[in-house]
Design a protein around this motif. Sequence first.
Motif, PDB file in Angstrom:
ATOM      1  N   PRO B 157       0.833  -1.202   0.000  1.00 36.96           N
ATOM      2  CA  PRO B 157       0.000   0.000   0.000  1.00 36.96           C
ATOM      3  C   PRO B 157       0.866   1.250   0.000  1.00 36.96           C
ATOM      4  N   LEU B 158       0.458   2.250  -0.749  1.00 38.58           N
ATOM      5  CA  LEU B 158       1.129   3.552  -0.736  1.00 38.58           C
ATOM      6  C   LEU B 158       0.251   4.582  -0.043  1.00 38.58           C
ATOM      7  N   GLN B 159      -1.040   4.476  -0.282  1.00 37.71           N
ATOM      8  CA  GLN B 159      -1.963   5.403   0.339  1.00 37.71           C
ATOM      9  C   GLN B 159      -3.332   4.746   0.464  1.00 37.71           C
ATOM     10  N   LYS B 160      -3.993   5.040   1.582  1.00 40.30           N
ATOM     11  CA  LYS B 160      -5.368   4.569   1.764  1.00 40.30           C
ATOM     12  C   LYS B 160      -6.220   5.780   2.098  1.00 40.30           C
ATOM     13  N   LEU B 161      -7.271   5.967   1.362  1.00 41.04           N
ATOM     14  CA  LEU B 161      -8.189   7.080   1.626  1.00 41.04           C
ATOM     15  C   LEU B 161      -9.564   6.503   1.940  1.00 41.04           C
ATOM     16  N   TYR B 162     -10.094   6.915   3.076  1.00 44.14           N
ATOM     17  CA  TYR B 162     -11.447   6.508   3.456  1.00 44.14           C
ATOM     18  C   TYR B 162     -12.375   7.681   3.138  1.00 44.14           C
ATOM     19  N   ILE B 163     -13.210   7.493   2.144  1.00 48.13           N
ATOM     20  CA  ILE B 163     -13.985   8.613   1.595  1.00 48.13           C
ATOM     21  C   ILE B 163     -15.471   8.403   1.872  1.00 48.13           C
ATOM     22  N   ASP B 164     -16.104   9.454   2.341  1.00 48.09           N
ATOM     23  CA  ASP B 164     -17.542   9.416   2.580  1.00 48.09           C
ATOM     24  C   ASP B 164     -18.241   9.463   1.218  1.00 48.09           C
ATOM     25  N   PRO B 165     -18.955   8.428   0.833  1.00 46.90           N
ATOM     26  CA  PRO B 165     -19.550   8.413  -0.506  1.00 46.90           C
ATOM     27  C   PRO B 165     -20.700   9.403  -0.667  1.00 46.90           C
ATOM     28  N   THR B 166     -21.206   9.900   0.450  1.00 47.02           N
ATOM     29  CA  THR B 166     -22.309  10.865   0.364  1.00 47.02           C
ATOM     30  C   THR B 166     -21.784  12.268   0.067  1.00 47.02           C
ATOM     31  N   THR B 167     -20.679  12.628   0.709  1.00 48.57           N
ATOM     32  CA  THR B 167     -20.198  14.000   0.591  1.00 48.57           C
ATOM     33  C   THR B 167     -18.895  14.132  -0.193  1.00 48.57           C
ATOM     34  N   GLY B 168     -18.147  13.046  -0.339  1.00 49.65           N
ATOM     35  CA  GLY B 168     -16.841  13.124  -0.993  1.00 49.65           C
ATOM     36  C   GLY B 168     -15.724  13.543  -0.050  1.00 49.65           C
ATOM     37  N   ALA B 169     -16.039  13.713   1.230  1.00 56.15           N
ATOM     38  CA  ALA B 169     -15.008  14.127   2.193  1.00 56.15           C
ATOM     39  C   ALA B 169     -14.071  12.963   2.488  1.00 56.15           C
ATOM     40  N   VAL B 170     -12.781  13.241   2.532  1.00 58.79           N
ATOM     41  CA  VAL B 170     -11.799  12.228   2.909  1.00 58.79           C
ATOM     42  C   VAL B 170     -11.724  12.248   4.427  1.00 58.79           C
ATOM     43  N   LEU B 171     -12.265  11.238   5.061  1.00 58.91           N
ATOM     44  CA  LEU B 171     -12.375  11.233   6.520  1.00 58.91           C
ATOM     45  C   LEU B 171     -11.156  10.614   7.194  1.00 58.91           C
ATOM     46  N   LYS B 172     -10.424   9.834   6.436  1.00 56.23           N
ATOM     47  CA  LYS B 172      -9.214   9.234   6.992  1.00 56.23           C
ATOM     48  C   LYS B 172      -8.243   9.016   5.848  1.00 56.23           C
ATOM     49  N   SER B 173      -6.969   9.254   6.155  1.00 54.17           N
ATOM     50  CA  SER B 173      -5.944   9.057   5.137  1.00 54.17           C
ATOM     51  C   SER B 173      -4.741   8.414   5.789  1.00 54.17           C
ATOM     52  N   GLU B 174      -4.172   7.420   5.116  1.00 57.41           N
ATOM     53  CA  GLU B 174      -2.962   6.770   5.622  1.00 57.41           C
ATOM     54  C   GLU B 174      -1.936   6.733   4.496  1.00 57.41           C
ATOM     55  N   VAL B 175      -0.718   7.094   4.839  1.00 59.05           N
ATOM     56  CA  VAL B 175       0.347   7.129   3.834  1.00 59.05           C
ATOM     57  C   VAL B 175       1.445   6.165   4.266  1.00 59.05           C
ATOM     58  N   TYR B 176       2.004   5.449   3.313  1.00 65.63           N
ATOM     59  CA  TYR B 176       3.000   4.424   3.594  1.00 65.63           C
ATOM     60  C   TYR B 176       4.279   4.682   2.807  1.00 65.63           C
ATOM     61  N   ASP B 177       5.401   4.212   3.365  1.00 66.61           N
ATOM     62  CA  ASP B 177       6.638   4.342   2.605  1.00 66.61           C
ATOM     63  C   ASP B 177       6.791   3.143   1.669  1.00 66.61           C
ATOM     64  N   PHE B 178       7.932   3.082   1.011  1.00 64.99           N
ATOM     65  CA  PHE B 178       8.066   2.117  -0.082  1.00 64.99           C
ATOM     66  C   PHE B 178       8.116   0.667   0.384  1.00 64.99           C
ATOM     67  N   VAL B 179       8.329   0.442   1.701  1.00 58.95           N
ATOM     68  CA  VAL B 179       8.279  -0.944   2.162  1.00 58.95           C
ATOM     69  C   VAL B 179       6.987  -1.224   2.922  1.00 58.95           C
ATOM     70  N   GLY B 180       6.037  -0.294   2.783  1.00 59.58           N
ATOM     71  CA  GLY B 180       4.726  -0.556   3.353  1.00 59.58           C
ATOM     72  C   GLY B 180       4.571  -0.183   4.815  1.00 59.58           C
ATOM     73  N   THR B 181       5.534   0.561   5.349  1.00 60.51           N
ATOM     74  CA  THR B 181       5.420   1.020   6.730  1.00 60.51           C
ATOM     75  C   THR B 181       4.623   2.324   6.760  1.00 60.51           C
TER      76      THR B 181
END
Lengths: 194, 323, 136
Positions: B157-181
């Motif tokens: 994973p490089l990035q995970k975005l949890y998006i509210d499908p009703t509003t389009g708001a990104v409620l949570k975001s996670e960013v990972y480095d190249f080894v997945g940390t």
Amino acid sequence: MEAGAEEALIDRCRKQDVEAFGKFVDAYQARVFGFVKRMVNNADEAADVTQEVFIRAYQSFARFDGRSSVRTWLFRIANNLCIDRSRQLGRTPNSVGLVSDFEDGEEMDFSDSRWQPEALMLDAELIQVVESGIAEMSEKLKMVLLLHDREEMSYEEIAETLSIPVGTVKSRLFLARAHLQSVVKRYMTEGGND
Amino acid sequence: MFSRILASTIIAASAATSYGQQRPSLEGLPEILRLAVSRADSLRYTGVRVVNVRARGPQRETVEYITRDGDRIRIDFPNDSAFSGQVIIEDPTERRHYLPGQNEVRVLPPRRGESLLRLVASLARFRQERKVSVENGSLIAGRLTRLLLVADQRGNPLQKLYIDPTTGAVLKSEVYDFVGTSVGSYEFKSIEFKDKIDSRLFKVSRKGLRTVSPQTEANELTTKLNLRQIQIPREFGFRLESARVIRPEGEPILAQMFSSSTGRLTVFQTRADLKSERLSKFARGEISTRTWRVGGINFAVVGPKSTNFDRVADRLKRDLGGQ
Amino acid sequence: MKIENQLDEKLASDSMKSITKLVKDLPEEIPSMNWRSQLNERILAEAKPKPKLDLQRWLLRPALGLGLAAALAVAFVIRPVASDSTGSTVESLMIATHQDDVNYASVTGAGLSVSEMKDYSSPTPVSDPLLDLDVF
């Protein structure tokens, strides 16, 4: 862990003693996680698979009969789960490392002052080079390299773990190390481009 | 599961001074990401979010109170926070960070729109090397989300975005480095969408504040360290965001970070030895590097692989007298 | 047999041994506290009903204590593969600095950058009232 202490611990684990199993996990979690992470090349998957390894081990400890070492048994579980996970994800095995990059008889040139094994410090840069080299290898080469050079298993132990002949263990180990040699050599001799 | 982003998503690399001027093509992107990008300038809410970052040392966590009105955002901090009293207000043209403790306001380029735009740009640039998938996400701030997962070819994973499908708001975001940390994340703990936000909240006035810009700081540091003043011509779209000194053992290194709607670029100067081949080895393929030496100073430019990077690096080298 | 002897000799060579050393010296990978906490929960779920005393002894163990602590944490941290504190080269520090900046901008957006978190945090909360009181 001393042999006697480990034996007592294993006995308790066979009886599904949770506390004893906790100590067992303490002893092996880092090694298993490291092995799995290098096998699957994915931290999330590795965390998941490593948990499965220990869950399976807990579930089947009662059937562990002691004919192999507990380490062999545990890494066999780990290895099988890594292969299963790769198949599930439809990953095609890498083909790097099946052919030695060295000509017959060719070895690293020790007269090169940059190649002093005792002076070769594993700094952050070299770690990346070696890790990348391992990641490039096929699963078959990787598992032998990690089990022998990192886990210090004997050829016979590895053969038992992987259900392959000892001769195959040796030839795969040679190819794996030869690949890493070429990777390290390339790193040390490649010129700049600016 | 989307295995690849279609070829038609291209981000114009031309100069842009505000988020609103860069409207990337969204064709071929997952619907949930298209929704997030298209709604980004019209969301209106107040909320509390927790930000975690891991910076090669202890993890840092901050709680932020967010007030957002379309393309304007205000950030306050709890009373018991180490940043209590500070206020950040951002609109499409600038970011103003009020620091009452230092009696100053720092004026910087805007950042808010970066993450989504840059994600889209990255997906366009690295479409062969990225895998994008969408699945059901978890409940965030009491709202069901859809999870957009961006991974490399191995599935890390490089990035995970949890998006509210009703509003389009990104409620949570996670960013990972190249080894997945995981290197950082933010998550809304509560959010309330509004019809209207009081516009006065985005105006702050106080007499006597010293205005500080990154250029002011850069000039002070270059003078102090006897290094060169660096400017990237406006036509390239990069604005100086920060200037600071990083100190390994030995000679200090001045790092100047520039941002644009398509990427971030860092220009380093140091009198320490610098090996071009080692720098490019560490770059690992998705980052470009360029080095040169003039007058006893080693320069390095690090940024995203693109023709714009090459043009910027060429221009800097020429302007600074590099051969 | 001759071929196998040759292979044994090659495997025992100094250059091969140095590769062994490199692999052996790679940093250890330690799963996070959160991971261990989750595993502990799963093991407990698998465990057959036990006398309460055993479970309590388990719960009092330091390792599980750490796991319980982790369960209370907001986020978990995976130990970095290689520290860059001492021995970092100039080049690695440059790339890491740039990459950190890119990564954190993706996370924090308009919020505090990592350098701002370091530079502008105060040990005690600032008592100066919110500036917008002037507006109202």
